[in-house]
Design a protein around this motif. Structure first.
Motif, mmCIF file in Angstrom:
data_model
loop_
_atom_site.group_PDB
_atom_site.id
_atom_site.type_symbol
_atom_site.label_atom_id
_atom_site.label_comp_id
_atom_site.label_asym_id
_atom_site.label_seq_id
_atom_site.Cartn_x
_atom_site.Cartn_y
_atom_site.Cartn_z
ATOM 1 N N PRO A 132 2.342 -14.079 6.804
ATOM 2 C CA PRO A 132 1.899 -13.670 7.941
ATOM 3 C C PRO A 132 3.422 -13.528 8.693
ATOM 4 C CG PRO A 132 2.271 -16.212 8.662
ATOM 5 C CD PRO A 132 2.068 -15.348 6.867
ATOM 6 N N CYS A 133 4.075 -12.267 8.747
ATOM 7 C CA CYS A 133 4.795 -11.447 8.299
ATOM 8 C C CYS A 133 5.297 -10.241 9.955
ATOM 9 C CB CYS A 133 5.644 -11.648 7.729
ATOM 10 S SG CYS A 133 4.984 -10.488 6.457
ATOM 11 N N ASN A 134 6.322 -10.277 10.276
ATOM 12 C CA ASN A 134 6.347 -8.311 10.758
ATOM 13 C C ASN A 134 7.995 -8.249 10.134
ATOM 14 O OD1 ASN A 134 8.808 -10.275 11.889
ATOM 15 N ND2 ASN A 134 7.641 -10.881 14.139
ATOM 16 N N PHE A 135 8.016 -8.737 9.512
ATOM 17 C CA PHE A 135 9.145 -7.664 8.875
ATOM 18 C C PHE A 135 9.384 -7.928 7.001
ATOM 19 C CE2 PHE A 135 14.111 -6.861 9.715
ATOM 20 C CZ PHE A 135 14.118 -5.475 8.452
ATOM 21 N N LEU A 136 8.508 -6.705 6.465
ATOM 22 C CA LEU A 136 8.876 -6.725 5.499
ATOM 23 C C LEU A 136 9.705 -5.927 4.850
ATOM 24 C CD1 LEU A 136 4.625 -5.135 4.760
ATOM 25 C CD2 LEU A 136 6.377 -7.727 4.592
ATOM 26 N N ILE A 137 10.472 -6.805 4.159
ATOM 27 C CA ILE A 137 11.812 -6.067 2.836
ATOM 28 C C ILE A 137 11.197 -6.749 1.032
ATOM 29 C CG2 ILE A 137 14.504 -6.827 2.498
ATOM 30 C CD1 ILE A 137 14.547 -8.322 4.998
ATOM 31 N N MET A 138 11.650 -5.094 0.911
ATOM 32 C CA MET A 138 10.918 -4.483 -0.275
ATOM 33 C C MET A 138 11.703 -4.045 -1.278
ATOM 34 S SD MET A 138 7.001 -3.623 0.379
ATOM 35 C CE MET A 138 7.068 -2.001 1.373
ATOM 36 N N ASP A 139 11.924 -4.744 -2.261
ATOM 37 C CA ASP A 139 12.633 -4.501 -3.530
ATOM 38 C C ASP A 139 12.192 -3.473 -4.677
ATOM 39 O OD1 ASP A 139 15.142 -3.691 -5.313
ATOM 40 O OD2 ASP A 139 15.263 -5.279 -5.390
ATOM 41 N N GLU A 140 11.687 -2.630 -4.515
ATOM 42 C CA GLU A 140 10.948 -1.674 -5.641
ATOM 43 C C GLU A 140 10.176 -1.791 -5.508
ATOM 44 O OE1 GLU A 140 12.283 1.586 -7.428
ATOM 45 O OE2 GLU A 140 14.446 1.723 -7.607
ATOM 46 N N PRO A 141 9.693 -1.312 -4.433
ATOM 47 C CA PRO A 141 7.381 -2.005 -4.483
ATOM 48 C C PRO A 141 6.273 -1.546 -5.936
ATOM 49 C CG PRO A 141 7.583 -0.929 -2.385
ATOM 50 C CD PRO A 141 9.225 -1.221 -3.149
ATOM 51 N N THR A 142 6.973 0.452 -6.055
ATOM 52 C CA THR A 142 5.863 0.557 -6.516
ATOM 53 C C THR A 142 6.080 0.538 -7.362
ATOM 54 O OG1 THR A 142 7.677 3.175 -6.205
ATOM 55 C CG2 THR A 142 5.621 2.204 -4.457
ATOM 56 N N ASN A 143 7.203 -0.135 -8.563
ATOM 57 C CA ASN A 143 7.856 0.255 -9.853
ATOM 58 C C ASN A 143 6.950 -0.128 -10.652
ATOM 59 O OD1 ASN A 143 10.325 1.018 -9.665
ATOM 60 N ND2 ASN A 143 10.966 -0.630 -10.513
ATOM 61 N N HIS A 144 5.630 -0.927 -10.762
ATOM 62 C CA HIS A 144 4.996 -1.346 -12.102
ATOM 63 C C HIS A 144 3.040 -0.828 -11.218
ATOM 64 C CE1 HIS A 144 8.366 -3.585 -13.634
ATOM 65 N NE2 HIS A 144 8.133 -4.204 -12.467
ATOM 66 N N LEU A 145 3.236 -0.169 -10.103
ATOM 67 C CA LEU A 145 1.701 0.149 -9.128
ATOM 68 C C LEU A 145 1.255 1.494 -10.613
ATOM 69 C CD1 LEU A 145 2.375 -1.198 -5.978
ATOM 70 C CD2 LEU A 145 1.361 -2.277 -7.794
ATOM 71 N N ASP A 146 0.280 1.367 -10.750
ATOM 72 C CA ASP A 146 -0.556 3.332 -11.147
ATOM 73 C C ASP A 146 -0.348 3.193 -9.756
ATOM 74 O OD1 ASP A 146 -3.081 1.417 -9.524
ATOM 75 O OD2 ASP A 146 -3.663 0.651 -11.330
ATOM 76 N N ILE A 147 -1.497 5.205 -9.759
ATOM 77 C CA ILE A 147 -1.469 5.673 -8.316
ATOM 78 C C ILE A 147 -2.824 5.101 -7.597
ATOM 79 C CG2 ILE A 147 -2.609 8.222 -7.852
ATOM 80 C CD1 ILE A 147 -1.370 9.254 -10.383
ATOM 81 N N THR A 148 -3.355 4.720 -8.162
ATOM 82 C CA THR A 148 -4.280 3.850 -7.097
ATOM 83 C C THR A 148 -3.931 2.878 -6.810
ATOM 84 O OG1 THR A 148 -6.249 4.315 -8.296
ATOM 85 C CG2 THR A 148 -6.746 2.603 -7.257
ATOM 86 N N SER A 149 -3.122 1.771 -7.459
ATOM 87 C CA SER A 149 -2.549 1.189 -6.318
ATOM 88 C C SER A 149 -0.915 1.040 -5.088
ATOM 89 C CB SER A 149 -1.730 0.394 -7.163
ATOM 90 O OG SER A 149 -2.913 -0.429 -7.898
ATOM 91 N N LYS A 150 -0.577 2.535 -4.992
ATOM 92 C CA LYS A 150 0.551 3.255 -4.934
ATOM 93 C C LYS A 150 -0.546 3.942 -3.491
ATOM 94 C CE LYS A 150 3.606 4.721 -8.329
ATOM 95 N NZ LYS A 150 4.148 5.603 -8.588
ATOM 96 N N GLU A 151 -1.670 4.050 -3.830
ATOM 97 C CA GLU A 151 -2.345 4.684 -2.536
ATOM 98 C C GLU A 151 -2.912 3.227 -1.367
ATOM 99 O OE1 GLU A 151 -5.254 6.382 -4.011
ATOM 100 O OE2 GLU A 151 -3.920 8.693 -3.825
ATOM 101 N N ILE A 152 -3.125 2.726 -1.906
ATOM 102 C CA ILE A 152 -3.297 1.266 -1.150
ATOM 103 C C ILE A 152 -2.501 0.531 -0.561
ATOM 104 C CG2 ILE A 152 -4.111 -1.016 -0.954
ATOM 105 C CD1 ILE A 152 -5.776 -0.489 -3.535
#
Length: 305
Positions: A132-152
């Motif tokens: 439960p948060c209202n401010f996301l801080i993300m460092d390279e969130p797509t680095n290891h993700l495949d195309i489907t996961s990126k779309e999600i």
């Protein structure tokens, strides 16, 4: 953020100032090793600031996605990890949450240490999306993700009503999710309102190459108006420019990697008490910074001309 200096024992970034409003989705861009991850870790208080200040509103609840795939117990399965974090959930609910992030039943029951980087990243993303948060801080969130996961992830971020600050070099992902871009260059932020395509368009317009005078200088005559000798000379110049640009980029990549390795070394506890080694690293970092600044300028000049 006001006049913030960040680093481990000496500033990697100095005198940084910017502000973020609720609901914005902001991407931070810039060369690898320039200090983006260090800034994020400072903002979540993982490392202390060296000087200056930053402040969140009292209502902010932060969720953080880190680039490193580290786990307290690599023998636990994703089901166990999520169940430990949210004990009120049933196993059925846990499986459903994991499946929603693209984690198959097979992978959900494997030890986390045996999974690929992409599968581990999905588990981290699942934990973050449940927090439960209202401010996301993300460092390279797509680095290891495949195309489907990126779309999600794209769909989830676009539906998210909170604020997002993230680091990424994925142009397509940025185009789909960012409403504002902060480009970190020469230790200063340049602000662009819009997606990555808008950023590239405005970045080009703001360079000297976009002026009429520069355009005249860089404009190439048509092939029909050049004799064979002139064409050969023009092609040779273009090849030289491409070669120089490639060498410059390779050198930048090497120095950035070395700079990042020094940052990691400085973060080790045994180095923190070794003043002699710290001084050596500080001198090398300063030399690297000066060399990188010159290379960045040369790289921009090669792109513009």
């Amino acid at each position: 953020v006001k006049h913030l200096d960040v680093g481990y024992h000496y500033p990697v970034l100095s005198d940084i100032s910017f502000s973020i409003k609720g609901g914005e989705k902001i991407v931070m861009t810039g060369f690898n090793g320039i200090g983006k991850s260090t800034l994020l870790k400072t903002l979540i208080s993982q490392i202390p600031s060296l000087s200056g200040s930053f402040r969140f509103s009292e209502q902010v609840k932060i969720g953080y996605f880190e680039q490193e795939l580290a786990w307290a117990d690599i023998e636990k399965t994703p089901i166990q990890i999520v169940s430990d974090a949210y004990p009120s959930l049933t196993i059925k609910d846990v499986r459903k949450r994991l499946a929603g992030c693209g984690i198959s039943s097979k992978h959900a029951m494997q030890e986390i240490g045996t999974l690929s980087g992409g599968e581990q990243a999905k588990v981290k993303m699942c934990l973050l999306m449940m927090k439960p948060c209202n401010f996301l801080i993300m460092d390279e969130p797509t680095n290891h993700l495949d195309i489907t996961s990126k779309e999600i992830l794209e769909t989830a971020l676009n539906a998210y009503e909170g604020t997002v600050l993230y680091v990424s070099h994925d142009r397509y992902f940025i185009n789909k999710t960012a409403t504002r871009i902060l480009e970190l260059t020469h230790q200063q932020f340049v602000n662009y309102i819009g997606n990555y395509d808008y950023y590239l368009e405005k970045k080009e317009l703001l360079t000297p190459a976009s002026s009429t005078e520069s355009s005249v200088k860089t404009e190439q005559p048509s092939a029909q108006k050049l004799d064979w000798k002139q064409q050969k000379e023009t092609q040779a110049l273009l090849r030289k420019k491409e070669n120089d640009l490639k060498k410059c980029e390779e050198k930048i990549e090497t120095l950035e990697a070395r700079s990042a390795a020094l940052d990691e070394e400085m973060a080790k506890p045994e180095i923190a008490t070794n003043s002699a080694r710290l001084q050596e690293i500080a001198k090398e970092k300063e030399a690297l910074g000066n060399e990188l600044a010159a290379l960045y300028a040369k790289w921009e000049e090669l792109l513009e001309n």
